[in-house]
Design an enzyme around this catalytic site. Structure first.
Site, mmCIF file in Angstrom:
data_model
loop_
_atom_site.group_PDB
_atom_site.id
_atom_site.type_symbol
_atom_site.label_atom_id
_atom_site.label_comp_id
_atom_site.label_asym_id
_atom_site.label_seq_id
_atom_site.Cartn_x
_atom_site.Cartn_y
_atom_site.Cartn_z
ATOM 1 N N HIS A 119 0.760 -1.133 0.047
ATOM 2 C CA HIS A 119 -0.045 -0.001 -0.065
ATOM 3 C C HIS A 119 0.838 1.197 0.021
ATOM 4 C CE1 HIS A 119 0.833 1.056 4.191
ATOM 5 N NE2 HIS A 119 0.714 -0.322 4.590
ATOM 6 N N ASP A 120 0.467 2.085 -0.784
ATOM 7 C CA ASP A 120 0.972 3.644 -0.450
ATOM 8 C C ASP A 120 2.540 3.602 -1.419
ATOM 9 O OD1 ASP A 120 -1.417 5.075 0.572
ATOM 10 O OD2 ASP A 120 -0.883 3.714 2.315
ATOM 11 N N GLY A 137 5.109 -1.178 2.780
ATOM 12 C CA GLY A 137 4.402 -0.037 2.602
ATOM 13 C C GLY A 137 5.011 1.217 2.403
#
Length: 259
Positions: A119-120, A137
């Site tokens: 994520h991200d 992440g």
């Protein structure tokens, strides 16, 4: 469009021209797929995916699944993939969280089999991730970086543009632009001069980059003192400024020189 009758495609997905979708593909609603993209059998494209033109999503890849982050509460977020990017077999790419709201992969990237992009994360253009690279992440990877197979990258780490990372590396420090890094623990291994030549950098540009890293790694000064010396003594260039700004912005600290 050429969509297999065995595919499951939401009527709310926006599919571009000349897209090919193979059997047993699943595409959720709130998905946009650009013109000329190919999605091979058994790939899964979840909600929030924004896939560019002329991409190739290979068999078994999973794009825009929910993050493996306990802070994630189901908020709307995106996975953005640029044009001409290839996502190979069984790659997993998770969408963003409230932290940044999106996971981004740039144009002309090659993400090889069994890689994971958490994520991200933010990947620039022309990035190559060899087989089984794992990004935690909020990792940031600059343009033209090449990550060797099996590398593991700690969350929040930054990898600068034109970095060459040795396969199997454990990365827990920031890797400034234009360098080679490897060994255990992760170490600075010199300037990526071969890669820079291939990208069209001149000898003068590469020499200036080497000047900067001689000060950073051989002067026995701390980073603040070394950067001041670089600014005072190394002629200004875009490459010098890239390195200076990267080191100044580092929160995890930059990789050190191997012994």
């Amino acid at each position: 469009m050429n969509i297999s009758p065995l595919a499951c495609v939401s009527e709310n997905a926006l599919i571009g021209k000349d897209v090919k979708i193979g059997p047993f593909v699943t595409i959720d609603e709130n998905v946009v797929i650009g013109d000329g993209t190919i999605i091979d059998c058994n790939a899964v494209i979840h909600s929030g995916a924004r896939i560019g033109n002329n991409c190739h999503i290979h068999s078994g890849a999973v794009v825009s699944d929910t993050p493996q982050d306990l802070k994630f509460k189901g908020e709307e977020s995106l996975t953005i993939i640029g044009d001409n990017t290839s996502i190979r077999e069984f790659v997993t790419i998770h969408r963003g969280t409230a932290s940044k709201g999106k996971t981004v992969i740039g144009n002309n990237c090659l993400i090889m089999a069994y890689c994971h992009v958490a994520h991200d994360c933010e990947l620039g253009n022309n990035v190559i991730m060899s087989n089984q690279v794992q990004l935690a992440g909020e990792v940031v990877v600059g343009d033209w970086a090449v990550l060797g197979g099996g590398a593991l990258v700690h969350q929040f780490t930054r990898i600068g543009k034109h970095v060459m990372l040795q396969g199997g590396s454990l990365v827990n420090k920031d890797l400034p632009p234009y360098i080679m890094a490897g060994r255990y623990p992760i170490s600075y291994e010199g300037v990526n001069s071969v890669g820079l030549h291939r990208r069209g950098f001149t000898e003068e540009q590469i020499n200036k980059i080497q000047q900067v890293y001689r000060v950073l790694y051989l002067s026995r000064l701390n980073n603040t003192e070394a950067l001041a010396k670089v600014i005072a003594e190394v002629p200004q260039s875009a490459e010098r400024d890239d390195i200076v700004e990267f080191v100044k912005a580092s929160k995890r600290g930059i990789v050190r020189m191997g012994i």
